[in-house]
Design an enzyme around this catalytic site. Structure first.
Site, PDB file in Angstrom:
ATOM      1  N   ASP A  85      34.521  39.710  60.947  1.00  0.00           N
ATOM      2  CA  ASP A  85      34.253  38.905  59.747  1.00  0.00           C
ATOM      3  C   ASP A  85      35.498  38.178  59.237  1.00  0.00           C
ATOM      4  OD1 ASP A  85      31.553  39.755  59.558  1.00  0.00           O
ATOM      5  OD2 ASP A  85      32.213  41.631  58.649  1.00  0.00           O
ATOM      6  N   CYS A  91      58.244  28.147  28.625  1.00  0.00           N
ATOM      7  CA  CYS A  91      59.451  28.871  29.050  1.00  0.00           C
ATOM      8  C   CYS A  91      59.387  29.130  30.558  1.00  0.00           C
ATOM      9  CB  CYS A  91      59.573  30.199  28.305  1.00  0.00           C
ATOM     10  SG  CYS A  91      59.688  30.045  26.530  1.00  0.00           S
ATOM     11  N   CYS A 111      56.303  31.864  26.125  1.00  0.00           N
ATOM     12  CA  CYS A 111      55.128  31.014  26.353  1.00  0.00           C
ATOM     13  C   CYS A 111      55.232  30.385  27.741  1.00  0.00           C
ATOM     14  CB  CYS A 111      54.981  29.942  25.279  1.00  0.00           C
ATOM     15  SG  CYS A 111      56.159  28.579  25.461  1.00  0.00           S
ATOM     16  N   ASP A 119      33.027  43.161  56.205  1.00  0.00           N
ATOM     17  CA  ASP A 119      33.921  44.318  56.262  1.00  0.00           C
ATOM     18  C   ASP A 119      34.569  44.544  57.622  1.00  0.00           C
ATOM     19  OD1 ASP A 119      31.645  45.146  57.665  1.00  0.00           O
ATOM     20  OD2 ASP A 119      31.993  47.244  57.124  1.00  0.00           O
ATOM     21  N   ASP A 151      27.484  39.890  55.719  1.00  0.00           N
ATOM     22  CA  ASP A 151      27.430  40.612  56.985  1.00  0.00           C
ATOM     23  C   ASP A 151      26.417  41.745  56.783  1.00  0.00           C
ATOM     24  OD1 ASP A 151      28.240  41.632  59.576  1.00  0.00           O
ATOM     25  OD2 ASP A 151      29.321  43.174  58.458  1.00  0.00           O
TER      26      ASP A 151
END
Length: 697
Positions: free
Chosen positions: A594, A18, A15, A590, A409
């Protein structure tokens, strides 16, 4: 000495508490970049002193966990599997519970009950007691402390009753055994559920476990993909998984890249095209040269990013972690207070007071709070990855909530980046056939994207090309050429202001032959994306370095009202800052120009075919160039955050209601143990719904 990243495989974490105990230990040791994931059983940290590693491993194992070598992971011993522990305990617990139903005298015998309970209690001590002791020693008490204290109290109380011959009212062996058995049952379900939450990463890792056909001196040898080195020549046959990233040397193929891009339609590949390791060759046979292997491969980087993303905590998790860290001491105090008040202020007696206190201990569940966020994040990131969306951090999911603006863009994002001729305007004295012949003859000597697009478009329409003697490219200007008759040509950027819509001009002997309007085409799914964003109350904005007229054309076609043309990288930064002051802002781009804006935005989104700098700057990468991935990303993020909030609400509400109910004596400890065991399963189950849940609402 430069810091190095250390990765350890640690078993035994079940969990988030831990994981927190290991995290605190490593931070106390002064280690940096600590990431601990209980689900993937991984621990990562940076250190400039490798000599401390053996001591670090010893300290982690001192907490009750085990550091294993990934290359030589041994199967879990039969007796350590939680499923087998549960079956073993259930075999002894069932007869103990039967005495409450059947009047069989031997089952009521205190010695028989002790003999039946003792093996279960021993398993409980080893399973919960060891973890409880380690967590207390480290200063971060976990849920196992509550389970151990509750079951041990019932056992010791019953043992005293047996030794002192105090009668049946002092025998609660079935309570002790049932608490341990039911919590183990919860652990079994929890383990299986957590394994499902990490299935996306495990599925990707399976793609790495393939063989490769290496070609050496004309012969083929079969090796593991892990043994391939950069520069090797590999043969990939129809139906094979491409073993590593590479470049096609010969052959043609249709390759299914769905595991990378989410796009199920196969992609045609031929000589010099790049292929990605883990994709499926559906048709054809190819030879490739390995270019990226091991940790440099696309698949390895995706897996690494997903692991880091799953370990990154959203801000909403901090509340759950903070409460979970102080939860156990608070519950123990409530249990003690319950015992004291019930015993001293009422005539309930010792046994009822003790049962109320034990009920408080076993019904409380800090794990539910610890599991609420990471399980939802893991499933959400996994679903996004299967849709071709790579999210670099779990914190990104929360940042997407309440998005007000999406900044785009233009070139390569809303448009294809593939150029087409919109118009050719011949000057007087020149025919269209002449102009096409010159354009094709000049531009087929260039590698520029615009040139390649123009040649592809005009090649079939051109009857006769001009025969050129020389061709020279002038960077940033255009192409100069001379034909066999001594005529000089120039095809390049339009400079005259009246030619704003015509961005190229063609000259022969300094006399203009034609004006040419070239632009890239709008992606077919761009208008649908903009419409969907507007429907969701998000304002789309166009931010581009391109000319005002071309930006206006694209914006009008798509229905974008806010446009910022002719933006340099610094200008884009200012625009992003301006919108961030108004509301949550996503930037999608891209190009290299940018990158600063992608970093500055609340969330930066990069296209897969973007520049490497843009990909590194963004928090989200769309592996599929389909723009609907943007909508899918927003929807998955929104529903993941909703699931986190549902999980936290359940975890808090459960404990807030259950603990007072147990303290007031309305719950039997066995019922409490059952409720606690399944509270985790409910949280994980809700998270797993994300795998199949409809998110387009």
């Amino acid at each position: 000495m430069a810091e190095q990243l250390v990765e350890l495989n640690v078993t035994g974490m079940h969990c988030n508490n831990c994981a927190m105990s290991i995290h605190k230990l490593l931070e106390k040791k002064g280690l940096h970049d600590v990431l601990v994931s209980f689900a993937s059983e991984e621990v990562k940290f940076s250190t400039d002193d490798q000599s401390i590693l053996p001591q670090i491993i010893k300290d982690i194992e001192g907490l009750g966990f085990k550091v294993v070598d990934e290359e030589n992971i041994q199967p879990t011993p039969f007796y350590e599997k939680v499923e087998n522990k549960f079956i073993f305990c259930a075999m002894f617990t069932a007869p103990l519970l039967l005495h409450m139903v059947f009047p069989w005298h031997f089952l009521h015998n205190p010695i028989v009950q002790l003999i039946l309970c003792l093996p279960v209690f021993a398993v409980g001590c080893l399973h919960f007691g060891k973890s409880a002791y380690s967590s207390l020693k480290n200063g971060t008490p976990n849920m196992d402390v509550l389970i151990f204290v509750g079951s041990a109290s019932a056992f010791i109380y019953s043992l005293v009753g047996t030794i002192e011959h105090l009668g049946g009212n002092y025998l609660f062996y079935e309570t002790c055994a049932t608490i341990i058995t039911l919590v183990l049952l919860g652990n079994v379900f929890e383990k299986r559920s957590v394994n499902q939450t990490t299935s996306a990463v495990k599925d990707l890792m399976k793609f790495q476990q393939v063989n490769a056909n290496r070609v050496i001196n004309g012969s083929v040898e079969v090796i593991s993909a892990k043994e391939v080195v950069s520069g090797d020549t590999l043969l990939v046959n129809e139906g094979d998984l491409v073993p590593v990233d590479g470049e096609i040397l010969s052959g043609d193929a249709l390759i299914n890249e769905a595991m990378i891009t989410g796009e199920s339609i196969p992609v045609a590949k031929t000589k010099y095209d790049k292929v990605i390791g883990g994709t499926i060759l559906q048709q054809g046979n190819i030879r490739i040269m390995a270019t990226k292997v091991g940790s440099n491969s696309t698949l390895s980087q995706i897996i690494d990013l997903m692991k880091k993303a799953q370990a990154a905590k959203p801000p909403v998790q901090k509340l759950g972690d903070k409460v979970a860290s102080i939860f156990v001491p608070v519950v123990i105090l409530i249990a003690l207070a319950t015992f004291a008040i019930t015993y001293l202020a009422t005539d309930a007696g010792l046994q009822r007071s003790m049962m109320h206190a034990i009920a408080v201990l076993v019904i409380s569940c800090p794990c539910a709070m610890g599991l609420a966020t990471p399980t939802a994040v893991m499933v959400g990131l996994g679903r996004a990855a299967k849709n071709g969306i790579l999210i670099k951090g779990g914190d990104t999911i929360e940042a997407v909530a309440n998005t007000k603006y999406v900044l785009f863009d233009k070139t390569g994002t809303l448009t294809t980046g593939k150029f087409s001729i919109h118009d050719i305007k011949p000057e007087e004295g020149f025919t269209m056939e002449q102009i096409r012949g010159v354009i094709v003859a000049i531009e087929e000597r260039s590698n520029h994207p615009i040139a390649r697009s123009m040649v592809a478009e005009l090649q079939s329409l051109t009857q006769q090309k001009v025969i050129l003697r020389t061709v020279k490219e002038e960077k940033g200007l255009g192409m100069r050429a001379e034909d066999v008759d001594g005529n000089n040509y120039f095809l390049g950027t339009a400079k005259h202001k009246s030619l704003d819509n015509f961005n190229l001009t063609l000259y022969r002997n300094q006399v203009r032959m034609a004006q040419i309007a070239v632009d890239d085409t709008i992606k077919p799914d761009a208008s649908g994306l903009i419409a969907q964003l507007k429907k969701d109350g998000i304002i789309p904005v166009l931010v581009s370095g391109d000319k005002k007229t071309r930006c206006a054309t694209v914006a009008t076609a798509l229905g974008i009202d806010e446009v910022h043309p002719e933006m340099l990288p610094d200008d884009k930064l200012k625009v992003v800052d301006m919108y961030r002051k108004k509301g949550k802002t996503i930037m999608i781009g891209d190009g290299i120009n940018d990158a600063p804006a992608l970093t500055q935005a609340d969330v930066g989104v990069s296209m897969n075919d973007a520049s490497q700098i843009a990909i590194q700057s963004a928090k989200v990468i769309l592996l599929n160039t389909d723009l609907q991935s943007v909508v899918k990303f927003l929807q998955i993020s929104r529903h993941t955050l909703l699931t986190i909030k549902q999980n936290l609400f359940w975890a808090f509400a459960y404990n807030i209601i259950a603990i007072p109910v147990a303290a007031l004596g309305f719950l039997n400890p066995m019922v409490g143990a059952l409720a606690m065991a399944f509270s985790d399963v409910i949280v994980i189950g809700n998270s797993l719904r994300l795998k199949v849940k409809r998110v387009n609402r």
